[in-house]
Write a protein that holds these residues in place. Structure first.
Motif: not given
Length: 78
Positions: A18, A20-28
């Motif tokens: 999870t 990479s999904a967390h990092e993507e959500a943080r960037q968004e």
């Protein structure tokens, strides 16, 4: 003791799955925070609507070239 190691290994695998999904959500989320600030949403409102602290929002805003809010009472947007 073996069960504890297995639990730890399983938890590590879940975390890595999870991450990479967390990092993507943080960037968004950070992009939305910066867009809100640039669009005139007061920092106090951005703090209320996000998981970030006021200090983190200010530091990030300054790093992105967003000037501080003008001193004085702030109008809360709805």
């Amino acid at each position: 003791m073996s069960d504890l190691r297995e639990d730890l290994s399983a938890a590590t695998r879940r975390y890595r799955r999870t991450e990479s999904a967390h990092e993507e959500a943080r960037q968004e989320l950070m992009a939305a925070v910066l867009a809100a600030l640039r669009g005139g949403v007061p920092p106090t409102e951005v703090e209320r609507l996000s998981p970030f602290t006021a200090a983190y929002i200010r530091r990030t805003a300054r790093a992105e070239g967003i000037p501080p809010a003008a001193p004085g009472p702030k109008r809360v947007s709805s």
